[in-house]
Design a protein around this motif. Structure first.
Motif, mmCIF file in Angstrom:
data_model
loop_
_atom_site.group_PDB
_atom_site.id
_atom_site.type_symbol
_atom_site.label_atom_id
_atom_site.label_comp_id
_atom_site.label_asym_id
_atom_site.label_seq_id
_atom_site.Cartn_x
_atom_site.Cartn_y
_atom_site.Cartn_z
ATOM 1 N N ALA A 1 40.630 51.824 51.558
ATOM 2 C CA ALA A 1 39.347 50.140 50.226
ATOM 3 C C ALA A 1 37.375 50.793 50.325
ATOM 4 C CB ALA A 1 39.637 49.355 50.446
ATOM 5 N N VAL A 2 37.633 50.541 49.299
ATOM 6 C CA VAL A 2 35.519 50.198 49.387
ATOM 7 C C VAL A 2 35.091 48.764 49.635
ATOM 8 C CG1 VAL A 2 34.060 50.990 47.788
ATOM 9 C CG2 VAL A 2 35.812 52.429 47.706
ATOM 10 N N LEU A 3 34.297 48.800 50.221
ATOM 11 C CA LEU A 3 33.666 47.847 50.782
ATOM 12 C C LEU A 3 31.517 47.648 50.693
ATOM 13 C CD1 LEU A 3 33.167 44.822 52.212
ATOM 14 C CD2 LEU A 3 32.161 46.142 53.868
ATOM 15 N N GLU A 4 31.768 46.620 49.768
ATOM 16 C CA GLU A 4 29.793 46.496 49.369
ATOM 17 C C GLU A 4 29.227 45.499 50.367
ATOM 18 O OE1 GLU A 4 27.183 47.865 45.908
ATOM 19 O OE2 GLU A 4 27.327 45.474 45.715
ATOM 20 N N VAL A 5 28.012 45.056 50.399
ATOM 21 C CA VAL A 5 28.144 43.661 51.440
ATOM 22 C C VAL A 5 26.010 43.712 50.637
ATOM 23 C CG1 VAL A 5 27.323 42.656 53.069
ATOM 24 C CG2 VAL A 5 29.698 44.211 53.634
ATOM 25 N N GLY A 6 26.643 43.077 49.811
ATOM 26 C CA GLY A 6 25.187 42.725 48.904
ATOM 27 C C GLY A 6 25.365 42.982 47.655
ATOM 28 N N ALA A 7 25.726 41.953 46.548
ATOM 29 C CA ALA A 7 25.953 42.383 44.931
ATOM 30 C C ALA A 7 25.337 42.009 44.477
ATOM 31 C CB ALA A 7 27.891 42.328 45.030
ATOM 32 N N TRP A 8 25.021 41.232 44.890
ATOM 33 C CA TRP A 8 23.398 40.774 43.243
ATOM 34 C C TRP A 8 24.258 40.253 42.469
ATOM 35 C CZ3 TRP A 8 20.199 42.627 40.010
ATOM 36 C CH2 TRP A 8 18.711 41.652 39.422
ATOM 37 N N ARG A 9 24.429 41.015 41.540
ATOM 38 C CA ARG A 9 24.505 40.472 40.272
ATOM 39 C C ARG A 9 25.523 41.948 39.520
ATOM 40 N NH1 ARG A 9 19.132 39.096 36.402
ATOM 41 N NH2 ARG A 9 18.832 37.819 37.408
ATOM 42 N N GLY A 10 26.405 42.636 40.879
ATOM 43 C CA GLY A 10 27.281 43.500 40.635
ATOM 44 C C GLY A 10 27.172 44.808 39.778
ATOM 45 N N GLY A 11 26.026 45.465 40.283
ATOM 46 C CA GLY A 11 25.922 46.619 38.679
ATOM 47 C C GLY A 11 26.769 47.609 40.277
ATOM 48 N N SER A 12 26.194 47.922 41.636
ATOM 49 C CA SER A 12 26.510 48.736 42.436
ATOM 50 C C SER A 12 27.907 48.848 42.839
ATOM 51 C CB SER A 12 25.553 49.127 43.419
ATOM 52 O OG SER A 12 25.330 47.694 44.002
ATOM 53 N N ALA A 13 28.536 47.110 43.028
ATOM 54 C CA ALA A 13 29.717 47.739 42.922
ATOM 55 C C ALA A 13 30.933 48.044 41.917
ATOM 56 C CB ALA A 13 30.171 45.916 43.209
ATOM 57 N N ALA A 14 30.351 47.650 40.591
ATOM 58 C CA ALA A 14 30.807 47.958 39.330
ATOM 59 C C ALA A 14 31.150 50.220 39.552
ATOM 60 C CB ALA A 14 29.982 47.164 37.983
ATOM 61 N N ILE A 15 29.969 50.456 39.708
ATOM 62 C CA ILE A 15 30.089 51.679 39.522
ATOM 63 C C ILE A 15 31.065 52.097 40.640
ATOM 64 C CG2 ILE A 15 29.368 54.148 40.544
ATOM 65 C CD1 ILE A 15 26.034 52.912 39.310
ATOM 66 N N LEU A 16 31.084 51.547 41.304
ATOM 67 C CA LEU A 16 31.938 51.489 42.592
ATOM 68 C C LEU A 16 33.782 51.817 42.243
ATOM 69 C CD1 LEU A 16 30.418 50.587 45.898
ATOM 70 C CD2 LEU A 16 30.485 52.668 45.428
ATOM 71 N N ALA A 17 33.792 50.685 42.010
ATOM 72 C CA ALA A 17 35.444 49.845 41.081
ATOM 73 C C ALA A 17 35.660 51.144 40.283
ATOM 74 C CB ALA A 17 34.509 48.431 40.435
ATOM 75 N N ALA A 18 34.783 51.425 39.198
ATOM 76 C CA ALA A 18 35.174 51.950 38.362
ATOM 77 C C ALA A 18 35.273 53.695 38.612
ATOM 78 C CB ALA A 18 33.537 52.504 37.448
ATOM 79 N N VAL A 19 34.889 54.408 39.922
ATOM 80 C CA VAL A 19 34.806 55.890 40.619
ATOM 81 C C VAL A 19 36.063 55.853 41.159
ATOM 82 C CG1 VAL A 19 32.909 56.866 39.189
ATOM 83 C CG2 VAL A 19 32.979 55.864 41.724
ATOM 84 N N ALA A 20 35.991 54.188 41.785
ATOM 85 C CA ALA A 20 37.156 54.473 43.187
ATOM 86 C C ALA A 20 38.400 53.882 43.177
ATOM 87 C CB ALA A 20 36.975 53.610 44.205
ATOM 88 N N GLN A 21 38.915 53.418 41.422
ATOM 89 C CA GLN A 21 39.945 53.797 40.715
ATOM 90 C C GLN A 21 41.154 54.487 41.534
ATOM 91 O OE1 GLN A 21 40.727 51.706 36.762
ATOM 92 N NE2 GLN A 21 38.483 52.145 36.520
ATOM 93 N N LEU B 1 29.481 59.455 45.764
ATOM 94 C CA LEU B 1 30.506 59.556 46.592
ATOM 95 C C LEU B 1 32.172 58.615 46.106
ATOM 96 C CD1 LEU B 1 26.846 58.940 48.981
ATOM 97 C CD2 LEU B 1 29.063 61.191 49.610
ATOM 98 N N GLY B 2 31.678 57.675 45.502
ATOM 99 C CA GLY B 2 33.192 57.187 45.084
ATOM 100 C C GLY B 2 33.858 57.658 44.479
ATOM 101 N N ARG B 3 33.583 58.552 43.839
ATOM 102 C CA ARG B 3 34.416 59.983 42.937
ATOM 103 C C ARG B 3 34.946 60.469 43.834
ATOM 104 N NH1 ARG B 3 31.763 62.468 38.051
ATOM 105 N NH2 ARG B 3 34.462 62.702 37.365
ATOM 106 N N GLN B 4 34.858 60.608 45.308
ATOM 107 C CA GLN B 4 35.095 61.117 46.600
ATOM 108 C C GLN B 4 36.129 60.572 47.614
ATOM 109 O OE1 GLN B 4 32.423 64.310 47.808
ATOM 110 N NE2 GLN B 4 30.949 63.780 46.605
ATOM 111 N N THR B 5 35.667 59.295 47.053
ATOM 112 C CA THR B 5 36.626 58.268 48.257
ATOM 113 C C THR B 5 38.245 59.062 48.468
ATOM 114 O OG1 THR B 5 37.442 56.874 45.947
ATOM 115 C CG2 THR B 5 35.668 56.371 47.656
ATOM 116 N N GLN B 6 38.739 59.303 47.587
ATOM 117 C CA GLN B 6 40.510 60.002 47.785
ATOM 118 C C GLN B 6 41.016 61.033 48.648
ATOM 119 O OE1 GLN B 6 42.029 57.796 46.634
ATOM 120 N NE2 GLN B 6 40.419 56.898 44.316
ATOM 121 N N LYS B 7 39.517 61.561 49.349
ATOM 122 C CA LYS B 7 39.802 62.579 50.254
ATOM 123 C C LYS B 7 39.720 62.188 51.336
ATOM 124 C CE LYS B 7 35.894 65.525 48.361
ATOM 125 N NZ LYS B 7 34.743 66.238 48.774
ATOM 126 N N THR B 8 40.074 60.939 51.151
ATOM 127 C CA THR B 8 40.337 60.115 53.005
ATOM 128 C C THR B 8 41.027 58.675 52.154
ATOM 129 O OG1 THR B 8 37.617 58.749 53.012
ATOM 130 C CG2 THR B 8 38.478 60.596 54.307
#
Ligand SMILES: C[S@@+](CC[C@H](N)C(=O)[O-])C[C@H]1O[C@@H](n2cnc3c(N)ncnc32)[C@H](O)[C@@H]1O
Length: 238
Positions: free
Chosen positions: A77-97, A67-74
Motif C-alpha cells: 500500500a501507500v502511506l502519507e504522513v502529513g496530509a494537510w488539505r489532502g493535495g499530495s495524498a490525492a495525487i498518490l491515490a490517483a496514480v497508485a490505484q 514515483l506513485g505511478r511506479q508503485t506496482q513494481k513492488t
C-alpha cells in the motif's frame, strides 16, 4: 494553461530574493530545461484539481506522481504522513490505484517540534481539516483511501491492519521527531525496493528534517538520494 502557471508565485519569489541566508543556503537555479508535466495531460488535470489543497510546487508534485505511478513494481500500500488539505495524498491515490493510500494527519497542525527544529514551534499548518480532505477525494472521484486522524504513529498507527506492507511512503511533517517516528514505525512494513519520500529536505526552516535525512544516509539498509528540489528519496535495500 501557461507554462509559468506552475512555478512559485511572484510574491514567494520576491520574499525569497529578499531573504538573507546563512552559509549553506541560498536560491539555486539548476540548469535544466525539461518540463515533462507540460505535455502530460493526466498530470496537468490532476494538479489543477488539487493545487489549492497542496503546498507542493509542481516539481515535487510531479516527482511524487512519477514515483506513485511506479508503485506496482513492488507490492504494498501507500502511506502519507502529513496530509494537510489532502493535495499530495490525492495525487498518490490517483496514480497508485487500486492500492490503498493511508492518509495521516493530526489536522490540528505540526506536533513534536523540538531542539533540532529552528523554525517550527508546533501548531503550524492547523488551517486544514479532515472534511476538506474528504471533499477533495470526492471531487476527484477517489475511493482507495483511509484517513488516519491523530498524531502518527502513536494515536493512529493502530488503525492500519497489522499485515499491511508499503510500497511507497510520503513523509511531509516539517520536523525531526515526526519524521523519525514515522520512519521507525513504517520501516519494518516497507517492502524491499519500497521507497520513502521525505518532503522538506533542504528547505530553509526545515533543518530538523534535513538533519534526519543526513542521518539516514549513513544507514546501510537504504540508499538515499538528495533530490535538490526539496525532497529526498530513500529506497529500501534490505
Ligand atoms: C506541510 S503540511 C503537509 C502538506 C501536504 N502534504 C500537501 O499536500 O501540501 C505538514 C502536515 O504535517 C502534519 N503533521 C506533522 N507531524 C505529524 C504527526 N506526527 N502526525 C500527524 N500529522 C503530523 C501537520 O498537521 C501538517 O498538516
Amino acid at each position: 494553461m501557461s507554462l509559468v502557471d506552475h512555478d512559485i508565485s511572484p510574491q514567494d519569489r520576491d520574499d525569497r530574493r529578499r531573504r538573507s541566508y546563512p552559509k549553506g543556503y541560498g536560491l539555486t537555479f539548476p540548469i535544466a530545461d525539461y518540463r515533462p508535466w507540460d505535455i502530460d495531460p493526466e498530470f496537468l488535470a490532476l494538479f489543477e484539481a488539487i493545487r489549492s489543497n497542496t503546498k507542493l510546487d509542481v516539481y515535487r508534485a510531479y516527482s511524487l506522481y512519477t514515483l506513485g505511478r511506479q508503485t506496482q513494481k513492488t507490492s504494498g500500500a501507500v502511506l502519507e504522513v502529513g496530509a494537510w488539505r489532502g493535495g499530495s495524498a490525492a495525487i498518490l491515490a490517483a496514480v497508485a490505484q487500486p492500492s490503498t493510500v493511508y492518509v495521516a494527519d493530526t489536522w490540528k497542525g505540526v506536533v513534536k517540534a523540538g531542539p533540532r527544529d529552528d523554525y517550527y514551534k508546533g501548531g503550524e499548518h492547523a488551517d486544514a481539516d479532515i472534511g476538506t480532505v474528504k471533499q477533495l477525494f470526492n471531487a476527484v472521484n477517489l475511493t482507495n483511501y483511509q484517513l488516519l486522524p491523530g498524531v502518527f504513529p502513536e494515536e493512529s498507527g493502530h488503525a492500519v491492519p497489522s499485515e499491511e506492507t508499503f510500497s511507497l511512503v510520503h513523509i511531509d511533517v516539517d520536523v525531526y521527531l515526526s519524521a523519525r517516528d514515522a520512519t521507525e514505525w513504517v520501516w519494518p512494513r516497507v517492502v524491499t525496493g519500497g521507497t520513502i519520500v521525505y518532503d522538506d529536505f533542504g528547505f530553509y526552516g526545515c533543518e530538523g528534517v534535513t538533519a534526519y535525512v543526513h542521518e539516514l544516509m549513513q544507514d546501510p539498509r537504504m540508499r538515499v538520494f538528495p533530490n535538490l528540489n526539496g525532497q529526498a528519496v530513500a529506497i529500501k535495500l534490505r
